[in-house]
Design a protein around this motif. Structure first.
Motif, short mmCIF file in Angstrom:
data_model
loop_
_atom_site.label_atom_id
_atom_site.label_comp_id
_atom_site.label_asym_id
_atom_site.label_seq_id
_atom_site.Cartn_x
_atom_site.Cartn_y
_atom_site.Cartn_z
N CYS A 34 -4.85 -6.04 -0.70
CA CYS A 34 -4.93 -5.73 -2.12
C CYS A 34 -4.81 -6.96 -3.02
O CYS A 34 -5.17 -6.91 -4.19
N CYS A 59 -5.99 -1.50 1.42
CA CYS A 59 -5.17 -2.64 1.87
C CYS A 59 -4.49 -2.28 3.19
O CYS A 59 -3.98 -1.17 3.34
N ARG A 81 -1.75 -3.02 4.31
CA ARG A 81 -0.31 -2.80 4.23
C ARG A 81 0.04 -1.58 3.35
O ARG A 81 0.75 -0.69 3.76
N CYS A 82 -0.51 -1.59 2.10
CA CYS A 82 -0.06 -0.59 1.13
C CYS A 82 -1.10 0.48 0.82
O CYS A 82 -0.80 1.48 0.17
N CYS A 103 2.94 -7.54 -2.18
CA CYS A 103 2.47 -6.96 -0.92
C CYS A 103 2.33 -8.06 0.14
O CYS A 103 2.74 -7.89 1.29
ZN LIG Z 1 -1.36 -4.26 -0.42
#
Ligand SMILES: [Zn+2]
Length: 484
Positions: free
Chosen positions: A434, A465, A467-468, A439
């Motif tokens: 992202c 993204c 991760r998120c 993040c």
């Molecule tokens: Zn992210």
């Protein structure tokens, strides 16, 4: 089992201990008396000289000229570009006293030379006719280092820094990419590294740059090492230092500047790309000795083989092959073989009485790939210069192929968090992200991996993204990796 004192810690056991064993036992460096400083010994310095000559040729062939600027910079210069001073402040060495007195204005030891070169550019450029101004400097720089590692992070290191000024943003951008291009050529053609050229994300940019481009090279432990960077400064430094020119129509304009650097870290990259459990492996283009001849025999026989080895070495040198005869009388052939393996010499020749009688020498390659070590091979002395020149060319290509295969085998396109963590534990992950700093910080805290670059060659792609789950930025996948 007691380990031979000349052997090295296996890479698989402790890569970092392996690295330290190799840099000291191959006699590349020694520790300096001041924490974080490094003595580059003759064998290590010769590698740097060869790299330097190669890169210097490419820099000059593209119209740049070498100059030299002072080591000491007035502190006020560093403060003129806000991001630049903020980025470098924690690493600066400052001189407050000289000649036994406190200085009125402290002096900074250059951590890089944008400021002092910017000051001179402002003086030397007045009209569009003065552009582009294409400068390069070979120098040492100092950046305070708390956790030193030889060649990778030392307080003082050697490098070249290119600094150029242009009329337009387009010209300066083209220059930024030109420099990245010759770094890529040096890295792949000369050093046989496996690199990916790309752009840094905003959080990883050079202090004061608008865009930073990088070469990320994969090391044998799967980590990334930045092998060269090229920065487009826009008009940031031109505005801070008054680098202006009068255009053809008579208006006053700010220049667009660039800077780009490659350092002695490249030697660390060589070691960690090609080395193995026997020690260093050097690409022929950067090997101080490409061929080592070990004469073998006792008494009269040793005089005959030494004389034949000396004569062969002279013929090889005339053919442009860097050759050494190991005539140390006190060392055994076995010791010499191990020693030159440790020091990464591409090709070894043994010359004994029986070889001499047959008009041959026994050739061993330091490494072979993809097949494991081939047996020693008898080569005719008459044709040795041509044969060995071809062997060295093949060895150079073999190392580049081995490095590229390793990089490709350890780079994984990932679409889930478990895939991501598995990939960065042993190599590189190609992932969508992202772009939020928070993040990225979270990713780094959990895996120690960071965004290395947005590869230039990547295909456009959007998605969540890694991760998120928020929408990805940059329009492409990034390389994430643990890095040096
Ligand atoms: Zn992210």
């Amino acid at each position: 089992m007691a380990r031979d004192e000349r052997s090295v810690t296996p890479q698989s056991e402790d890569f970092s201990a392996w690295y330290n064993d190799v840099v000291f036992r191959a006699e590349l460096v020694d520790r300096g008396p001041v924490r974080g400083s490094m003595v580059i010994r003759p064998y290590g310095y010769r590698i740097w000289e060869l790299l330097q000559a190669d890169l210097d040729g490419r820099i000059k062939a593209t119209g740049h000229q070498n100059a030299y600027f002072p080591l000491l910079i007035p502190q006020s210069y560093m403060q003129r570009e806000a991001e630049h001073i903020e980025g470098f402040a924690p690493e600066l060495f400052t001189v407050t006293h000289a000649g036994g007195k406190e200085l009125e204005e402290p002096l900074v030891i250059r951590p890089t030379s944008e400021t002092i070169i910017g000051e001179m550019m402002a003086k030397w450029i007045s009209s569009y006719r003065d552009l582009p101004l294409l400068l390069n400097q070979w120098a040492n720089v100092l950046r305070w280092e708390l956790r030193p590692r030889m060649f990778l992070r030392t307080s003082e290191f050697l490098w070249q820094e290119g600094h150029t000024a242009h009329a337009t943003a387009a010209d300066a951008t083209a220059e930024t990419m030109l420099a990245l291009g010759f770094y890529q050529d040096v890295a792949v053609q000369t050093a046989a590294l496996a690199t990916v050229p790309g752009e840094k994300t905003p959080g990883e940019r050079f202090a004061g740059a608008e865009r930073t481009f990088t070469l990320e090279a994969m090391m044998r432990d799967g980590r990334a090492l930045q092998a060269g960077t090229s920065h487009f400064m826009g008009t940031n430094f031109a505005a801070a230092f008054g680098i202006t020119y009068t255009s053809e129509s008579g208006t006053a304009e700010l220049c667009h500047t660039t800077s780009w650097g490659m350092t002695t870290r490249m030697i660390g990259a060589l070691i960690m790309t090609h080395g193995d459990d026997k020690g260093l492996v050097l690409p022929p283009a950067l090997a101080p000795y490409q061929v080592v001849i070990v004469p073998i025999g006792r008494g009269d026989q040793s005089r005959a083989t030494l004389s034949a080895a000396t004569e062969l070495a002279a013929r090889l040198r005339r053919a442009g092959i860097r050759t050494n005869v190991d005539d140390r009388p006190q060392a055994s052939p076995g010791f010499k073989f191990n020693d030159w393996e440790m020091r990464g010499v591409p090709i070894r020749l043994e010359l004994g009485p029986r070889d001499l009688a047959a008009g041959t020498a026994l050739m061993s390659r330091r490494l072979s790939y993809p097949e494991p070590d081939a047996a020693k091979q008898a080569i005719p002395l008459d044709a040795a210069p041509e044969l060995l020149a071809a062997e060295l060319t093949a060895f150079q290509a073999m190392l580049a192929r081995r490095a590229a295969d390793f990089r490709d085998d350890h780079t994984v396109t990932v679409n889930s968090w478990p895939e991501f963590t598995a990939a960065v534990a042993v190599g590189w992950a190609l992932a969508l992200a992202c772009g939020d700093q928070a993040c990225e910080d979270e990713i780094k805290a959990e895996t120690t991996a960071s965004p290395r670059c947005i590869p230039l060659a990547g295909e456009p792609e959007q998605g969540p993204c890694i991760r998120c789950g928020k929408p990805s930025a940059y329009g492409k996948r990034l390389i994430f990796a643990r890095a040096y």
